[in-house]
Design an enzyme around this catalytic site. Sequence first.
Site, PDB file in Angstrom:
ATOM      1  CG  ASP A 132       9.687  18.102 -26.361  1.00 48.95           C
ATOM      2  OD1 ASP A 132       8.450  18.081 -26.209  1.00 48.95           O
ATOM      3  OD2 ASP A 132      10.328  17.193 -26.921  1.00 48.95           O
ATOM      4  NE  ARG A 143      15.072  22.177  -4.464  1.00 48.81           N
ATOM      5  CZ  ARG A 143      15.464  23.198  -3.700  1.00 48.81           C
ATOM      6  NH1 ARG A 143      14.611  24.139  -3.375  1.00 48.81           N
ATOM      7  NH2 ARG A 143      16.697  23.258  -3.275  1.00 48.81           N
ATOM      8  CE  LYS A 165       7.535   9.562 -23.382  1.00 47.68           C
ATOM      9  NZ  LYS A 165       7.934   8.801 -24.572  1.00 47.68           N
ATOM     10  NE  ARG A 194      -7.916  30.432 -39.265  1.00 45.54           N
ATOM     11  CZ  ARG A 194      -9.001  29.959 -39.871  1.00 45.54           C
ATOM     12  NH1 ARG A 194      -8.981  29.759 -41.169  1.00 45.54           N
ATOM     13  NH2 ARG A 194     -10.079  29.680 -39.174  1.00 45.54           N
ATOM     14  CG  ASN A 203       6.562  16.659 -39.777  1.00 45.90           C
ATOM     15  OD1 ASN A 203       7.011  15.542 -40.032  1.00 45.90           O
ATOM     16  ND2 ASN A 203       6.808  17.308 -38.654  1.00 45.90           N
ATOM     17  CD  GLU A 207       3.933  11.292 -35.070  1.00 47.09           C
ATOM     18  OE1 GLU A 207       3.313  10.277 -34.691  1.00 47.09           O
ATOM     19  OE2 GLU A 207       5.176  11.415 -34.990  1.00 47.09           O
ATOM     20  CE  LYS A 210       1.201   7.679 -34.159  1.00 40.92           C
ATOM     21  NZ  LYS A 210       2.042   8.329 -33.135  1.00 40.92           N
ATOM     22  CE  LYS A 260       1.501  11.325 -26.511  1.00 42.96           C
ATOM     23  NZ  LYS A 260       2.766  11.771 -27.044  1.00 42.96           N
ATOM     24  CD  GLU A 270      -4.880  -1.428 -20.859  1.00 36.69           C
ATOM     25  OE1 GLU A 270      -4.675  -1.921 -21.974  1.00 36.69           O
ATOM     26  OE2 GLU A 270      -5.808  -0.649 -20.623  1.00 36.69           O
ATOM     27  NE  ARG A 274       3.523   7.906 -23.531  1.00 39.27           N
ATOM     28  CZ  ARG A 274       3.623   8.848 -22.621  1.00 39.27           C
ATOM     29  NH1 ARG A 274       3.697   8.543 -21.347  1.00 39.27           N
ATOM     30  NH2 ARG A 274       3.652  10.111 -22.982  1.00 39.27           N
ATOM     31  CG  ASN A 278       6.962   3.987 -30.619  1.00 36.16           C
ATOM     32  OD1 ASN A 278       7.209   5.088 -31.110  1.00 36.16           O
ATOM     33  ND2 ASN A 278       7.405   3.601 -29.458  1.00 36.16           N
ATOM     34  CG  HIS A 281       7.312   6.362 -34.327  1.00 31.77           C
ATOM     35  ND1 HIS A 281       6.074   6.429 -34.908  1.00 31.77           N
ATOM     36  CD2 HIS A 281       7.588   7.620 -33.885  1.00 31.77           C
ATOM     37  CE1 HIS A 281       5.620   7.677 -34.809  1.00 31.77           C
ATOM     38  NE2 HIS A 281       6.517   8.424 -34.193  1.00 31.77           N
ATOM     39  CG  HIS A 285      12.522   6.733 -34.159  1.00 30.70           C
ATOM     40  ND1 HIS A 285      11.869   6.291 -33.045  1.00 30.70           N
ATOM     41  CD2 HIS A 285      12.260   8.054 -34.234  1.00 30.70           C
ATOM     42  CE1 HIS A 285      11.228   7.298 -32.475  1.00 30.70           C
ATOM     43  NE2 HIS A 285      11.447   8.378 -33.189  1.00 30.70           N
ATOM     44  CG  HIS A 297       9.192  12.540 -36.095  1.00 28.27           C
ATOM     45  ND1 HIS A 297       9.949  11.473 -35.645  1.00 28.27           N
ATOM     46  CD2 HIS A 297       7.938  12.338 -35.620  1.00 28.27           C
ATOM     47  CE1 HIS A 297       9.184  10.679 -34.921  1.00 28.27           C
ATOM     48  NE2 HIS A 297       7.958  11.180 -34.894  1.00 28.27           N
ATOM     49  N   GLY A 897      30.260  16.637 -90.005  1.00 24.78           N
ATOM     50  CA  GLY A 897      31.493  17.406 -90.009  1.00 24.78           C
ATOM     51  C   GLY A 897      31.842  17.949 -88.642  1.00 24.78           C
ATOM     52  N   GLY A 899      32.586  16.166 -86.161  1.00 25.40           N
ATOM     53  CA  GLY A 899      33.640  15.338 -85.580  1.00 25.40           C
ATOM     54  C   GLY A 899      33.104  14.147 -84.802  1.00 25.40           C
TER      55      GLY A 899
END
Length: 1715
Positions: A132, A143, A165, A194, A203, A207, A210, A260, A270, A274, A278, A281, A285, A297, A897, A899
């Site tokens: 990211d 630019r 993204k 590995r 983790n 996904e 999912k 994906k 369409e 996308r 989710n 999610h 989230h 996540h 004894g 107590g």
Amino acid sequence: MVNTTSAPSGPSAPAALTKVSILGKETILVGLGLLDYLVNDVISNVVASTYIVVTDRNIARVHLSPLVNALQAEIQRKYSDSTKPRVLSYVMPPGEAAKTREVKSAIEDWALANKCTRDSCFLALGGGVIGDLIGFVAATFMRGVPFIQIPTSLLAMVDSSIGGKTAVDTPHGKNLVGSFHQPERIFIDLNYLRTLPFREFVNGLGEVIKTAAIWVEEDFDLLENHPEQILALSQGADGGVDSEEVQLLLRVILGSVRVKAHVVTADEKEGGLRGLLNFGHSIGHAIEAILSPEMLHGECVSLGMVREAEIARHLGFLNDVAVGRLVRCLQAYGLPVSLEDKIVKQRVPHKHCPVDQLLDIMRIDKKNQGDKKKIVMLAGIGRTVEPRASVVPDDVIRKILSPAMQVTPPSASSSVDIKVPGSKSLSNRALVLAALGEGECRLHGLLHSDDVQVMLDALQKLVGITFAWENDGETLVITGGGGRLRVPSKEVYLGNAGTAARFLTTVCALIPTGRDGIETAVVTGNPRMQQRPIGPLVDALRNNGVNVEYRGKEGSLPLEIKPNGSGLPGGLIKLSASVSSQYVSSILISAPYAKEPVTLDLSGEHVISQPYIDMTIAMMDSFGIKVDRVNGTNTYKIPRGVYKNPANYYVEADASSATYPLAYAAITGSRVTVTNIGSKSLQGDAEFAIKVIAAMGGKVEQTETTTTVQGPTQLLPIETIHMETMTDAFLTASVLAAVAMGKTTTKITGIANQRVKECNRIAVMVEQLARFGVTASELPDGIEIQGIDRALLRNPEGGVKCYDDHRVAMSFSILACALPKGGNAIIKEKKCVEKTWPAWWDALQNKLGVSLAGIDLEDEKQELKAPAANDAAKSATSDLSKPVINDATVVLIGMRGAGKTHAGKAAAKAFSRKFIDMDHYLEESLQTTIPEFIADKGWDEFRRQETVLLGEALTKFPTGAVIACGGGIVETPEARRLLKNWAGLEAGASRRGLVVHVKRDIQDVSAYLSQDKTRPMYGEDMINVWNRRKAWYRECSVHEFVIVHSDAENWPAVESDLAKFLTFILTKQQGGSSVLPGNVPAPPSDSFFVSLTFPDVEQALPLLDKISEGADAIELRVDLLSSHDEESVGKQVALLRRHSPLPIVYTVRTKAQAGKFPDADHEHRYNLLVAGLRWGCEYVDIEIDGFSHDQLDALVAAKSNSYIVASYHDMTGSALWEEQGHGSSLLGNQKAQQSVAIRFRDVYDKLNPYADIIKLIGFATSMEDNFALQRFRASLPAAAKPLIAMNMGSLGQLSRALNLVLTPVTHPALPTRAAPGQLSIAEIYRLRTLIGLTQPKQFYLFGAPISQSVSPALHNSGFTALGLPHQYDLAESSDIAFVKDTVDAAVKAGTFGGASVTIPHKQDVIKHDVVQHLTPAAKEVGAVNTIFSREDPATGMATLWGDNTDWIGMHSAISEAAASLPTSSADQRTQVIGVVLGAGGTARAALYTLQRLGCDQLRIWNRTPENAAPLVSAFGATYVPDLSTLLAPPSSTTSTNPSAIFYIISTVPAPAQSQLGLDALFTTTHPTTATGVVVDMAYRPKITPLLSIVTKNTSWTCIPGIEILIKQGLKQFEIWTNRKAPEAVVRENVASNCTKEGLPNPKLLPQQLKLISVATMLKSIPLVVVDGSLDIVWDNLVVCLDTRQYMSPVLINKSFKSAVYRRRKWLMIAQAAHL
Ligand SMILES: NC(=O)c1ccc[n+]([C@@H]2O[C@H](COP(=O)([O-])OP(=O)(O)OC[C@H]3O[C@@H](n4cnc5c(N)ncnc54)[C@H](O)[C@@H]3O)[C@@H](O)[C@H]2O)c1
Ligand SMILES: [Zn+2]
């Protein structure tokens, strides 16, 4: 799999390379070992002058050099001229925290400095963070330059690297600044996985699962069926391209990548597609927003998927099977599926997800449609309802997320057909039979539970069956192996599935031979399974000639079965069937495949659960094998043969589950048909409709396979019904009986076994029925229920408590349907139904038409609320509000004894509980004395009875009691099991109550017992007894209460120690951000603990008050103690608890961490830490080094209410608080340094899972280190756990001043500092003042006349002692306008700290609005003596509050004094009478105090009755006109209870007292047996006329006004500074101030004068007495003038000590001295 057509020139493409197209180009490349291919492709096709590889430190360590070297080699090969492109690299810190604009700029600046230009290319080598961030760098650098994704984490491979993204995080949230920038290439090389940490791998699988769940059912099948192989790569398997693990992993990764890529490509056309990705999610989230960073996540998405799938099921889109498959698949990879999961609880023990908060977070999700929430609706595995997310109403989401369900009865009766889930026992048997059988079999109606899944997996390995799901998983198609078995290549892992373990052991015995290299079959299970017995079955098999060995513990799994060449021999098999019928079924099922026909002989044994054996035989019959039971015996003959699989087998529904919808019909007058259970059923509970409902008046029709009930208008009771054959259904019957009205009650018998199910069901039924207003009682083997008119049924207040028992939850949701119109019932712990009917709530609403709503119960929410720091009203009076105590019954065990009885009684009294002495309980129940019983029946029988009766007592009093057991209770295993069950220490048991071991030094016990001749003596040497039982006491108890110094005189102290200890361990843990556990009040924003550095606490005692002044906790450094022996340390803890009111920080610091404890002795250190938790230390400091994960988990599990401070000390001085990225020009040397350095960030992450509070200590070598530390602190998320972070060394002192939570401090009076650079509280505050962190404030005393006031001395001495920069001054004026102006001006200037208010302004500050708010106390008293300022959280402005601390002064003085008064006997409470003299301003506060003290009667006397009248009516007091009857005995006084306690508060000024004839108070009407406490609010002279009269006539406790003045002043100090005042210093100062002023005029009492003169005479005697007020000291002699409040326990000749403590005795000393 090679699929490359246009491979670039150079080395050939690797064997497994797949190209995936995205946005029209094949730029995604997936495979194993892509490095050569990658460098060739990049250098040839992505031309650049500089290649910049960016990665993070973790990845750089292993993967950077190979990539850089390969790139350079390729350049070398491709470019011959001098203009070769460069390869640069940059290593940044790992983790989400580095995904910032700052790191981005650092990389950009570095690239610019290295003259990178427009024709550069970035290579992002790393996880999603790198992808990211570097994507974003590439998007904006010059630019925009090209970049290449080389994802190294699974998450990055399947998700973040694809789609273009890019973003960075900002303090306002994640991914808020970024852009779209498509990478040139994405190289997905599985080799990187590995080295990926296992948790990160899992983790990413979140996904992957999912994507499969919404899109590709075949991939989901693979994931579902092969968790072991798919996880293998990251667990060290070195599989090559052709290995099963790599092929499978490639396949599922490719599946996700394709989806994906497709979605990204198609989404442009369409819209919304996308959004499908989710799934999980929307809710995930919201959970992540609360639980990150502890939860990752993918883990939160896993939680979200389950909830969202449940929503789909609830709305009728998804079937139960699909939800079950999803849940089990996630579980198979170790992903959490519920917030209650152990994984979640361990990672985030202190965070909670209130439903409101989750919904709030979801509301602002950018994917919503306006206000409506959108969720991806699954329609089955691999498909969704719409090609986009669907809108879901809030109430549905709330229903699914809430822990409790509100059930509202239906408005009309209905007529429905319903199918109930399959039976577990039948499902398991059907699977094994079909797997062993020949041919294809369609199994319908299987139960979808873990156990069944485990069985299926194992059969696949053993028998080689194939299977497939049909009809969305409703049908399982199995093709049997016909009895051909093979040795499984891997262990057969059975989790905790008992049935599978037993059945499959015999199946393994059928395997005739091994196969190439695999000689044995191994059957194993989870740790719990490895405890469960299998011995009798193994014995039987061994005797029959099977080679079975135990791999671990004898008698349990794991087993190793070695084929003997021919399989199970058969013939006669003898088996012991008294433990489990499953052994019998196991042999029966496999028997047809033995070499010889089997004769199974169970004779000579008590066979249990015959119905299950019959069930097995009947099912074998359905599969073509007939078993013959030899008439009237327990011998069975099984012929040889092969099962013939029927084409279809319908697994019968669970008959117990069927009782609920049928009962629904009965209770609502509806008609319900259960379509999958009828008269043919083999299950006992199938008779419920006929035997129970019909008998109660319902109409029942049963076919072979269906059952229909038409409910009557009114149910009738059944006088007695024996339910032995359907015990589980008794709960259903009970709720029907609750509304069955007629001449009799309903008695249900034959259900004794229900006491030992998930909970004690009989007791729970009685308890919960009562909440509906229905009376029921326990019978020896059943329950009796008094049915009532349903119109009288009540809403169960606070909801139904289910004890995590599915049957309780389902039964009471049925009873809720009988509530009258407008009623409803809340069923708590709604999830518990999942055990047998996961979709119960859906069925109840959607099928039966009951309306449901999700509830997040208020009381539970309360517990979670963080204490409101700014809640002024609370802060001012909270010391008197009781903490929330867990009401579970406490059982005390320990030597006779020790107590237990004394302590137990005291504890019961302190918590208003019932006390049960088991000795008495026994004698009462057995109608004899214990010695007689033993003489008569012997010890064994006594022990047996003792256990039975303890069980009974716990059943009868599960809450609200303290039970003291006999010392020998731990002698039998049965009793130990009972205790451990109660304490939740038995595997699988959930804690219901507490068991505390009361431990007293064995010598003391012996001494004590030798005085008591009434009890039977130990038959043997007591030390032997102790040594035998020691370990048992420990094994059975959660906590240990150590009694020290327990002679009779100290006993009251022991009792108050116990009360303190129990309050702590019983107090419900507060959630939220409070730093202090349990009942310890949350500290102000800054808090300190002082470290004791003594080798023995005893030495510290005289100094304890002094050194802990201003501190919030006190640290016991166990490692510095002279003995590390556990017993001795226990005593030290007890001693400290007795002598300091502060919470204890219990620390065992090793040498490596600047302590004294041996580094290598982990075992001993571990045991000491466990002991610290057992002793209920409020904080236990743990260094985790040297401990295994299991040990740490065990510590966390054992901590109850204690807080764990997970700590780390860097002794090397080289650990880094922060880490900068660095580029390749520096790579060589930096790398070396960075790889050895310790980073606090890593340490933090390591400690975090185990910590409540994290402690990181560095060493400052420069001032900069302190700033780095602060930046580290600031980089943590706002919701992070409290952090103690400091640098040692003198240069680190600044960091001590900047640490605000539990800063360790020293005190000048301590012999040594606990750490180099440690400061005292005063030093810290002075430092904070100098750097502007603490602001000086001005405090005032308003009133007139006040020139003689001791308040300035009081407060200023406190400020000085703590180093606070404040000033307290007199502001004398009788004009209220002056007060208002002064306050307003100071507030405006920002200097106002607070003010005391006295006559004549106490009421006027309210009238003239000097303050804006009043605390409840000030409101009720109608007067203000304290003004304080608090920030209004809403506006951030200072607002002024008026409080009244006068009453707190009186309250605490009287309660302290009253503690030593003789009080109520067990059965009679002594009357307490409050008396107020005078009716002036203070009288109101006095009456308020007495009211709060719980006086039974209030009396007031005043010279003018009219002035007293308003008080009389306001407080319901009695006006007594005559002083001589003011102290008349209460009317209730009887000969058996003649005494009374008087609390007298006089508000009459001293000068006026002499004229009142106060002598009249003690006339004959005053009862001689009465005792009392007298407070005189007047304090000049110190001994007022009233006090001298009281002293003359009685031995009552006198409290002079100065004491109240000091007490209320200390309270003011606390309110103003948020800090306990340094009491000793303050008192000293007030005293010497009085002396200076010559006050009070020493008009000494005659006795006192006597003592002085005696002392003067006896100057040489080393006698020390203490005076708090006069400061008169002669040599060693100080005169004791008044009450014990004035005495600080300075060294006093031992025999004298107690005398000085008790005033009454003091008089005796005076007399003695006179002699
Ligand atoms: N752009 C998108 O569409 C998109 C989609 C999903 C997630 N994300 C982002 O992805 C980030 C999370 O990605 P992540 O889970 O990969 O986190 P990450 O990059 O922090 O990697 C997780 C951890 O694993 C280590 N690691 C990674 N690969 C390794 C390897 N091969 N060997 C050893 N250690 C390795 C890393 O150093 C790090 O400590 C989040 O910032 C999230 O916002 C982006
Ligand atoms: Zn995601």
